[in-house]
Design an enzyme around this catalytic site. Structure first.
Site, PDB file in Angstrom:
ATOM      1  N   CYS A   1      36.074  34.210  34.964  1.00  0.00           N
ATOM      2  CA  CYS A   1      35.633  35.344  34.145  1.00  0.00           C
ATOM      3  C   CYS A   1      36.366  36.653  34.420  1.00  0.00           C
ATOM      4  CB  CYS A   1      34.138  35.574  34.354  1.00  0.00           C
ATOM      5  SG  CYS A   1      33.124  34.108  34.118  1.00  0.00           S
TER       6      CYS A   1
ATOM      7  N   HIS B   1      31.485  42.377  33.595  1.00  0.00           N
ATOM      8  CA  HIS B   1      31.985  41.616  34.753  1.00  0.00           C
ATOM      9  C   HIS B   1      33.317  42.146  35.311  1.00  0.00           C
ATOM     10  CE1 HIS B   1      31.975  37.406  36.829  1.00  0.00           C
ATOM     11  NE2 HIS B   1      31.690  38.419  37.649  1.00  0.00           N
TER      12      HIS B   1
END
Length: 592
Positions: free
Chosen positions: A115, A171
């Site tokens: 991610c 993130h």
């Protein structure tokens, strides 16, 4: 004029229709200004003509329409390479299939295996080794974020007049306020800061006792939105609201980073309807999540058309990494999974859909990487890239739109110096050029080289999902000879990485090892700090959020400086008194 000689088309109404459209637009605008009407109330009925629809769109706002395209970047989370209809999946994705078929499918498109790395490379146009994020992901409790000295894509777009909005998963770190999306170029942010969480409650536990709420609107916890709405649908509603309230004459950048189809595997009940025949519970849930995501993207597309953005828009769709078979994802026939540098971890579903494309309905097999979006989109937006920004991405618009050759000939997949070292790796195995204990992967033209420990390497065919639980007996495995730490593949001829050619072509291995070594000389130190106990949401009102207080540190520093200054002043006064006493004594002695 855009890159590649493409001028942005805008429909123009003639004669009285223009006047009617302008007057209607001005009326609507005045009502909006006084709060009596929302953009969402402008519903166009099926009986209305295209001319009326265009007239309304052209009447909104003052001045000529922008030549800059609206940019909509949609990032799915953990979608496997096979998990789209046009790659042969049993999961139905009619929206993705249609948008891709009418646009350009990217069939040699690469991202990173996890991610944070993919997101950081998208937003900066730089490899991980050039931001310090080359190891793993940013953990919730780490005092870490995308380094503040990196210019971001939304910041560059704002420079040329774009309104910038992010909806979904960030993130990229949040331990300081300066790390938050609204401080990194986005006018608005609605979404989560962490890598995962409950789709309904937006609650996340990083470890036992370290739990908190993770839904934000701009810089504050969005408690008002805690209504148990499934995140895919909630994010889509937010996108619709943004499009409804923005003036389509002004360029907009929408970064929609859906949480789906990342674990935990959750979906509204009605999306299971077509997948009850899938026995594997993880695959069934995953299928329902993907069906919901496909519907959400259809609703985003409809909103772009409804509010007058579509004709001057560029929609880019990408997964952030490969699928995770243990969580229902499939990368078949590619090898490996999320978190690995095998093709199944880094080769992604991707396409571009836009009325502005020259070669619609085509397939692009040229090399494209997620870092390429940064320069490509800035150029399309008529922005400037400063020479002092050392980018790893290339402008690939002509490659996608016109079918030209890609300017990219290589991709550094990564060099991770602190990942678990391969036990048998050595400088000798790397011909004295490279220590093969280090995890790394690089692609140059047709060749791909991996060293160290490249991760889980099975091929996971569709029949692996035929049972009620995960079954690895169906997986294909290769038992490498003991001590192996170098692999070489011709990816063009062997995209499934079945034939290792490292022993047959040692000269090619050496060339690629030298290229790795050259890249490594430009790497910055790895940023991967230990966890900070101050990150515990219990200390922050039950919310995951910035915990590093710059003001407190400054106050302590100022207090310390003040104390030192007082101390210096006291010392100075003492010294002056002594000096005065000395002079007084001297004068008395001189006078005596």
């Amino acid at each position: 004029m855009a890159r590649g000689g493409c001028s942005w088309p805008h429909r123009l109404c003639k004669g009285k229709m223009v006047a009617v459209g302008v007057l209607a637009g001005l009326s609507v605008l005045s009502l909006l200004a006084y709060g009596y009407l929302s953009w969402d109330s402008l519903r166009l009925g099926p009986a209305e003509t295209e001319a009326t629809r265009t007239g309304l769109g052209e009447g909104l706002g003052a001045g000529a329409p922008s030549s800059q395209p609206h940019i909509i970047f949609i990032l799915a989370d953990d979608q496997g390479f096979r998990d789209v209809g046009y790659h042969g999946s049993e999961i139905r994705t009619p929206t993705l299939d249609k948008l891709a078929a009418e646009g350009v499918k990217l069939e040699n498109y690469y991202v990173q295996p996890m991610c944070t790395p993919s997101r950081s490379q998208f937003i900066t146009g730089k490899y991980q080794i050039h931001t310090g994020l080359q190891h793993s992901i940013i953990r919730p409790t780490q005092p870490n974020c995308l380094p503040l000295d990196n210019v971001t894509l939304p910041q560059k777009l704002k420079e040329v007049g774009y309104s910038t909005h992010m909806v979904g998963k960030w993130h990229l770190g949040f331990y300081r306020r300066e790390c938050m999306p609204t401080q990194r170029g986005f006018d608005t942010f609605f979404g989560s800061l962490l890598g995962s969480g409950d789709y309904y409650t937006h609650f996340k536990c990083d470890s036992p006792g370290i739990c908190g709420y993770d839904l934000y609107e701009n810089d504050n916890a969005a408690w008002d939105h805690d209504n148990g709405i499934y995140s895919t649908q909630m994010y889509t509603q937010k996108v619709q609201q943004i499009l409804a309230s923005h003036n389509p004459r002004k360029p907009i950048f929408l970064y929609i980073a859906y949480q789906a189809v990342h674990s935990p595997l959750q979906a509204p009940g009605r999306y299971f309807e077509h997948y009850r025949s899938i026995n594997n519970i993880n695959r069934r849930r995953y299928a329902a999540m993907l069906a919901c995501l496909d519907e959400a993207i259809n609703n985003v597309t409809l909103a772009l058309k409804k509010y007058g953005y579509y004709e001057n828009s560029i929609i880019i769709y990408s997964s952030d990494n490969g699928g995770q078979p243990m969580a229902g994802g499939s990368n078949w026939p590619l090898r490996g999974s999320k978190g690995t540098y095998w093709e199944g971890g880094i080769r992604a579903v991707g396409f571009v859909h836009s009325p502005l494309l020259k070669n619609k309905g085509s397939v692009c097999k040229e090399l494209v990487h997620i870092t390429d979006w940064f320069p490509t989109l800035i150029t399309l937006a008529e922005g400037q890239i400063n020479e002092d920004i050392q980018l790893d991405g290339y402008d690939i618009w002509e490659t996608i739109s016109e079918g030209r050759r890609s300017p990219r000939v290589d991709i550094l997949h990564n060099i991770d110096p602190i990942y678990t070292k391969a036990k048998n790796g050595s400088w000798a195995a790397g011909y004295g050029i490279w220590n093969t204990a280090i995890q790394s992967a690089i692609r140059v033209n047709h060749w791909k080289l991996l060293t160290g420990n490249p991760g889980y390497s099975d091929w996971v065919p569709p029949q692996a999902f035929s049972n009620a639980g995960p079954n690895r007996w169906h997986n294909e495995r290769v038992s490498w000879s003991a001590g192996k730490t170098v692999w070489l593949f011709n990816i063009t001829a062997d995209p499934y990485e079945r034939v290792d050619l490292s022993a047959r072509y040692p000269d090619v291995v050496k060339q690629l090892l030298r290229r790795l070594s050259q890249f490594n000389k430009t790497a910055v130190p790895v940023r991967y700090p230990p966890k900070d106990p101050r990150s515990n949401p219990k200390l922050n009102g039950g919310v995951w959020g910035p915990w590093f207080k710059e003001d407190e540190k400054k106050k302590k520093s100022d207090k310390s400086k003040g104390a030192n200054k007082q101390k210096k002043n006291k010392n100075k006064k003492k010294a002056n008194r002594k000096k005065g006493q000395s002079l007084h004594c001297r004068s008395r002695l001189a006078g005596g």
